[in-house]
Design a protein around this motif. Structure first.
Motif, PDB file in Angstrom:
ATOM      1  N   LEU A  37       0.840  -1.202   0.000  1.00 16.73           N
ATOM      2  CA  LEU A  37       0.000   0.000   0.000  1.00 16.73           C
ATOM      3  C   LEU A  37       0.874   1.251   0.000  1.00 16.73           C
ATOM      4  O   LEU A  37       1.831   1.339   0.763  1.00 16.73           O
ATOM      5  CB  LEU A  37      -0.911   0.007   1.224  1.00 16.73           C
ATOM      6  CG  LEU A  37      -1.906  -1.155   1.327  1.00 16.73           C
ATOM      7  CD1 LEU A  37      -2.705  -1.051   2.625  1.00 16.73           C
ATOM      8  CD2 LEU A  37      -2.841  -1.158   0.130  1.00 16.73           C
ATOM      9  N   VAL A  38       0.513   2.195  -0.866  1.00 19.22           N
ATOM     10  CA  VAL A  38       1.240   3.461  -0.955  1.00 19.22           C
ATOM     11  C   VAL A  38       0.224   4.590  -0.943  1.00 19.22           C
ATOM     12  O   VAL A  38      -0.731   4.576  -1.719  1.00 19.22           O
ATOM     13  CB  VAL A  38       2.100   3.538  -2.232  1.00 19.22           C
ATOM     14  CG1 VAL A  38       2.806   4.888  -2.316  1.00 19.22           C
ATOM     15  CG2 VAL A  38       3.102   2.402  -2.284  1.00 19.22           C
ATOM     16  N   GLY A  39       0.419   5.566  -0.071  1.00 19.64           N
ATOM     17  CA  GLY A  39      -0.495   6.698  -0.010  1.00 19.64           C
ATOM     18  C   GLY A  39      -1.596   6.486   1.021  1.00 19.64           C
ATOM     19  O   GLY A  39      -1.596   5.524   1.794  1.00 19.64           O
ATOM     20  N   THR A  40      -2.557   7.393   1.010  1.00 21.28           N
ATOM     21  CA  THR A  40      -3.646   7.365   1.979  1.00 21.28           C
ATOM     22  C   THR A  40      -4.629   6.250   1.658  1.00 21.28           C
ATOM     23  O   THR A  40      -4.970   6.028   0.497  1.00 21.28           O
ATOM     24  CB  THR A  40      -4.386   8.715   1.981  1.00 21.28           C
ATOM     25  OG1 THR A  40      -3.452   9.758   2.265  1.00 21.28           O
ATOM     26  CG2 THR A  40      -5.469   8.724   3.051  1.00 21.28           C
ATOM     27  N   LEU A  41      -5.078   5.563   2.672  1.00 20.00           N
ATOM     28  CA  LEU A  41      -6.047   4.479   2.504  1.00 20.00           C
ATOM     29  C   LEU A  41      -7.418   4.968   2.950  1.00 20.00           C
ATOM     30  O   LEU A  41      -7.696   5.083   4.143  1.00 20.00           O
ATOM     31  CB  LEU A  41      -5.618   3.261   3.339  1.00 20.00           C
ATOM     32  CG  LEU A  41      -6.421   1.983   3.153  1.00 20.00           C
ATOM     33  CD1 LEU A  41      -6.244   1.442   1.751  1.00 20.00           C
ATOM     34  CD2 LEU A  41      -5.999   0.928   4.175  1.00 20.00           C
ATOM     35  N   ASP A  42      -8.289   5.282   1.964  1.00 20.47           N
ATOM     36  CA  ASP A  42      -9.636   5.714   2.298  1.00 20.47           C
ATOM     37  C   ASP A  42     -10.612   4.554   2.088  1.00 20.47           C
ATOM     38  O   ASP A  42     -10.213   3.448   1.747  1.00 20.47           O
ATOM     39  CB  ASP A  42     -10.046   6.933   1.459  1.00 20.47           C
ATOM     40  CG  ASP A  42      -9.924   6.673  -0.048  1.00 20.47           C
ATOM     41  OD1 ASP A  42      -9.776   5.489  -0.439  1.00 20.47           O
ATOM     42  OD2 ASP A  42      -9.956   7.630  -0.827  1.00 20.47           O
ATOM     43  N   SER A  43     -11.904   4.828   2.292  1.00 19.09           N
ATOM     44  CA  SER A  43     -12.903   3.762   2.223  1.00 19.09           C
ATOM     45  C   SER A  43     -12.975   3.128   0.838  1.00 19.09           C
ATOM     46  O   SER A  43     -13.043   1.904   0.703  1.00 19.09           O
ATOM     47  CB  SER A  43     -14.281   4.323   2.610  1.00 19.09           C
ATOM     48  OG  SER A  43     -14.268   4.807   3.934  1.00 19.09           O
ATOM     49  N   ALA A  44     -12.957   3.966  -0.214  1.00 16.25           N
ATOM     50  CA  ALA A  44     -13.051   3.441  -1.579  1.00 16.25           C
ATOM     51  C   ALA A  44     -11.859   2.575  -1.915  1.00 16.25           C
ATOM     52  O   ALA A  44     -11.991   1.478  -2.479  1.00 16.25           O
ATOM     53  CB  ALA A  44     -13.169   4.603  -2.564  1.00 16.25           C
TER      54      ALA A  44
END
Length: 286
Positions: free
Chosen positions: A173-180
């Motif tokens: 995972l790279v970056g922000t993890l949002d709901s979508a």
């Protein structure tokens, strides 16, 4: 303002009577607004299609752009807008391709004298405004659809699931993890577990800048979903700053294995499967 049947007929007659002049002048004005970003041949073809559809609509008793007689004209305008959106033109450049027709009509009507010519120009201009607004709205919808498709593609590309070893898959995972994005991660991970029959999955958060309660919940949901599929998950990339944040927030990962790096997580999985490779000896040991 809608055109009357007489005004519609006069507009069609004016455009048909001066076909070559209208097409040539209209093409020149649009080419100036686009600053050479479209070939002259392609631009002329588009102008000729608009010109012909306007004549057809006018001869059919066109009164409003929403009328049945304007179906072909709306289709041509929609095709123009969608094509310009895909080609990267701005909404202003696209709408200007229609609004420049006003200048052409003004040049033709200046030859005439009297109030009749002025009233015709006002009516024709109002109808061109309708065409321009329709073009603008269609462009915006096409652009929004294009951006949504591109965002979905980028989302899929930003959440790859890779096979590291037989029976071991990883989700870097790279970056922000949002709901979508968390939903995409979960779906792709579960599908990969089914396709490969892997009993182990590594979720690497080395590239996640910060972990808050929401991100942690997304990760935990993914782990639970994978467990329901019969796979164990290991979370790697727990840096000191993230570890401190997790402790401060009171987030509990329970019995989920966590490792500082992807290499440690892979070594842990290989040890569980009995495939652990011996560590390379240091020079001091040799």
């Amino acid at each position: 303002m809608a055109l009357s049947a007489e005004e519609s007929g006069r507009l069609a007659g004016l455009l048909a009577e001066h076909t070559d002049q209208v097409v040539q002048r209209w093409t020149e004005l649009v080419a100036t607004s686009l600053r050479g970003r479209l070939s002259q041949a392609e631009l002329r073809r588009q102008v000729m299609e608009l010109h012909a559809s306007m004549i057809t609509a006018g001869e059919s008793g066109l009164t409003d752009l929403d009328a049945e007689a304007a179906a072909e004209l709306r289709a041509v305008l929609a095709e123009l807008s969608q094509g310009r959106a895909r080609q990267g033109f701005s909404a202003t450049e696209t709408a200007a391709s229609v609004f420049t027709l006003k200048d052409v009509l003004l040049e033709l009507l200046e030859i005439r004298q009297g109030d009749g010519a002025l009233r015709d120009f006002v009516a024709f201009s109002s109808f061109v405004d309708q065409m321009g607004l329709f073009t603008f709205e269609t462009y915006v919808r096409a652009r929004e659809s294009l951006i949504a498709d591109q965002a979905e593609q980028l989302l899929e590309l930003s959440t790859p699931v890779v096979k590291l070893w037989e029976g071991v898959v990883a989700v870097p995972l790279v970056g922000t993890l949002d709901s979508a994005r968390a939903q995409v991660v979960m779906e792709r991970l579960l599908q990969t577990l089914v396709d490969t029959g892997s009993p182990y999955a590594i979720i690497d958060i080395t590239g996640v800048p910060a972990v808050d309660t929401q991100v942690a919940q997304h990760i935990l949901k993914t782990v639970v979903a994978a467990r329901l599929m019969g796979a164990d998950c290991i979370i790697s990339g727990i840096r000191p700053q993230i570890a401190q944040t997790i402790v401060a927030l009171g987030i509990e990962f329970g019995d989920i294995a966590t490792k500082a790096s992807l290499a440690d997580a892979l070594r842990h999985v290989l040890r569980l499967t009995g495939l652990e490779t011996p560590r390379r000896q240091s020079r001091r040991e040799l």
